[in-house]
Scaffold this motif. Structure first.
Motif, PDB file in Angstrom:
ATOM      1  N   GLY A 141     -13.621  22.984  -0.812  1.00  9.51           N
ATOM      2  CA  GLY A 141     -14.628  21.963  -1.046  1.00  9.51           C
ATOM      3  C   GLY A 141     -14.556  21.376  -2.442  1.00  9.51           C
ATOM      4  O   GLY A 141     -15.435  20.637  -2.849  1.00  9.51           O
ATOM      5  N   GLY A 142     -13.508  21.694  -3.192  1.00  9.43           N
ATOM      6  CA  GLY A 142     -13.340  21.173  -4.547  1.00  9.43           C
ATOM      7  C   GLY A 142     -12.859  19.734  -4.521  1.00  9.43           C
ATOM      8  O   GLY A 142     -12.773  19.106  -3.476  1.00  9.43           O
ATOM      9  N   PRO A 143     -12.544  19.215  -5.689  1.00 10.29           N
ATOM     10  CA  PRO A 143     -12.126  17.827  -5.772  1.00 10.29           C
ATOM     11  C   PRO A 143     -10.839  17.566  -4.993  1.00 10.29           C
ATOM     12  O   PRO A 143      -9.951  18.401  -4.943  1.00 10.29           O
ATOM     13  CB  PRO A 143     -11.888  17.595  -7.269  1.00 10.29           C
ATOM     14  CG  PRO A 143     -12.179  18.857  -7.961  1.00 10.29           C
ATOM     15  CD  PRO A 143     -12.560  19.889  -6.966  1.00 10.29           C
ATOM     16  N   ARG A 144     -10.794  16.409  -4.373  1.00 14.76           N
ATOM     17  CA  ARG A 144      -9.599  15.973  -3.676  1.00 14.76           C
ATOM     18  C   ARG A 144      -8.884  14.973  -4.565  1.00 14.76           C
ATOM     19  O   ARG A 144      -9.493  14.335  -5.403  1.00 14.76           O
ATOM     20  CB  ARG A 144      -9.973  15.314  -2.353  1.00 14.76           C
ATOM     21  CG  ARG A 144     -10.580  16.289  -1.385  1.00 14.76           C
ATOM     22  CD  ARG A 144     -10.865  15.604  -0.089  1.00 14.76           C
ATOM     23  NE  ARG A 144     -11.451  16.551   0.834  1.00 14.76           N
ATOM     24  CZ  ARG A 144     -12.225  16.220   1.820  1.00 14.76           C
ATOM     25  NH1 ARG A 144     -12.522  14.958   2.028  1.00 14.76           N
ATOM     26  NH2 ARG A 144     -12.709  17.130   2.624  1.00 14.76           N
ATOM     27  N   PRO A 145      -7.570  14.819  -4.351  1.00 15.81           N
ATOM     28  CA  PRO A 145      -6.845  13.891  -5.210  1.00 15.81           C
ATOM     29  C   PRO A 145      -7.253  12.451  -4.965  1.00 15.81           C
ATOM     30  O   PRO A 145      -7.585  12.070  -3.851  1.00 15.81           O
ATOM     31  CB  PRO A 145      -5.384  14.124  -4.824  1.00 15.81           C
ATOM     32  CG  PRO A 145      -5.422  14.713  -3.474  1.00 15.81           C
ATOM     33  CD  PRO A 145      -6.717  15.476  -3.382  1.00 15.81           C
ATOM     34  N   SER A 146      -7.231  11.652  -6.025  1.00 19.12           N
ATOM     35  CA  SER A 146      -7.422  10.218  -5.879  1.00 19.12           C
ATOM     36  C   SER A 146      -6.198   9.664  -5.177  1.00 19.12           C
ATOM     37  O   SER A 146      -5.102  10.183  -5.312  1.00 19.12           O
ATOM     38  CB  SER A 146      -7.551   9.543  -7.246  1.00 19.12           C
ATOM     39  OG  SER A 146      -8.742   9.913  -7.869  1.00 19.12           O
ATOM     40  N   VAL A 147      -6.398   8.609  -4.445  1.00 18.54           N
ATOM     41  CA  VAL A 147      -5.311   7.924  -3.767  1.00 18.54           C
ATOM     42  C   VAL A 147      -5.164   6.562  -4.407  1.00 18.54           C
ATOM     43  O   VAL A 147      -6.152   5.901  -4.709  1.00 18.54           O
ATOM     44  CB  VAL A 147      -5.613   7.756  -2.260  1.00 18.54           C
ATOM     45  CG1 VAL A 147      -4.495   6.989  -1.584  1.00 18.54           C
ATOM     46  CG2 VAL A 147      -5.810   9.100  -1.606  1.00 18.54           C
ATOM     47  N   MET A 148      -3.938   6.162  -4.636  1.00 14.86           N
ATOM     48  CA  MET A 148      -3.709   4.847  -5.202  1.00 14.86           C
ATOM     49  C   MET A 148      -2.508   4.202  -4.554  1.00 14.86           C
ATOM     50  O   MET A 148      -1.623   4.882  -4.056  1.00 14.86           O
ATOM     51  CB  MET A 148      -3.509   4.930  -6.698  1.00 14.86           C
ATOM     52  CG  MET A 148      -2.369   5.785  -7.123  1.00 14.86           C
ATOM     53  SD  MET A 148      -2.180   5.762  -8.874  1.00 14.86           S
ATOM     54  CE  MET A 148      -0.898   4.583  -8.974  1.00 14.86           C
ATOM     55  N   SER A 149      -2.546   2.899  -4.550  1.00 16.20           N
ATOM     56  CA  SER A 149      -1.437   2.112  -4.059  1.00 16.20           C
ATOM     57  C   SER A 149      -0.846   1.388  -5.257  1.00 16.20           C
ATOM     58  O   SER A 149      -1.584   0.814  -6.054  1.00 16.20           O
ATOM     59  CB  SER A 149      -1.958   1.115  -3.023  1.00 16.20           C
ATOM     60  OG  SER A 149      -0.931   0.257  -2.613  1.00 16.20           O
ATOM     61  N   LEU A 150       0.460   1.442  -5.400  1.00 21.96           N
ATOM     62  CA  LEU A 150       1.134   0.833  -6.533  1.00 21.96           C
ATOM     63  C   LEU A 150       2.265  -0.044  -6.020  1.00 21.96           C
ATOM     64  O   LEU A 150       3.055   0.393  -5.186  1.00 21.96           O
ATOM     65  CB  LEU A 150       1.691   1.929  -7.453  1.00 21.96           C
ATOM     66  CG  LEU A 150       2.517   1.506  -8.652  1.00 21.96           C
ATOM     67  CD1 LEU A 150       1.667   0.691  -9.624  1.00 21.96           C
ATOM     68  CD2 LEU A 150       3.093   2.718  -9.340  1.00 21.96           C
ATOM     69  N   SER A 151       2.333  -1.255  -6.515  1.00 19.17           N
ATOM     70  CA  SER A 151       3.393  -2.176  -6.140  1.00 19.17           C
ATOM     71  C   SER A 151       4.142  -2.605  -7.394  1.00 19.17           C
ATOM     72  O   SER A 151       3.541  -3.129  -8.325  1.00 19.17           O
ATOM     73  CB  SER A 151       2.785  -3.400  -5.445  1.00 19.17           C
ATOM     74  OG  SER A 151       3.779  -4.339  -5.149  1.00 19.17           O
TER      75      SER A 151
END
Length: 151
Positions: free
Chosen positions: A39-49
């Motif tokens: 239940g801890g922090p989940r990774p941020s998701v990012m899109s990079l172009s």
């Protein structure tokens, strides 16, 4: 910084003249190993172009064990935070998934440097594939002495 009103937790940053942009899109459910299971922090998701080879060269962090990528952003982050990036490179038809951790932070106001974060690729098959694909795309440019966004 631009924000997409259709997404609640998204930042977009642009590298002027180099054709790279990044969008953070919150967290990705189901990723994060034992921390997410607890239940801890989940990774941020990012899109990079990244649209140009020069921008990819300037962003690639070859001096990081396993490879890394600098992402311009004003989003707050801490060293060690987990992150999951989905990279589109130039005219490549497939996206490159990059799981990793934040290993570099360039704060606002550093003379001659773009504010942002560096992602160290995870030491797994996906991280190795990302490193290999980027190094293949950069092939001859890797030995260049041109400055990058980090060193």
């Amino acid at each position: 910084m631009k924000t997409d009103p259709g997404r609640s937790d998204q930042d977009t940053a642009t590298l002027p003249g180099l054709g790279a942009d990044a969008a953070f899109a919150g967290t990705l459910p189901g990723i994060g190993g034992t921390e997410a299971a607890r239940g801890g922090p989940r990774p941020s998701v990012m899109s990079l172009s990244i649209k140009e080879k020069a921008a990819l060269y300037a962003s690639y962090m070859r001096f990081i064990d396993g490879g890394g990528l600098f992402v311009p952003t004003t989003r707050p982050a801490q060293l060690g935070d987990e992150i999951y990036a989905i990279l589109s490179v130039m005219d490549e038809p497939s996206k490159i998934p990059i799981p990793g951790r934040i290993c570099w932070i360039t704060p606002a106001g550093v003379p001659g440097r773009q504010q942002g974060i560096g992602i160290q690729f995870a030491k797994n098959e996906a991280g190795e594939q990302a490193r290999a694909r980027i190094e293949t795309l950069l092939s001859g440019a890797l030995q260049s002495t041109r400055p990058t966004h980090t060193i």
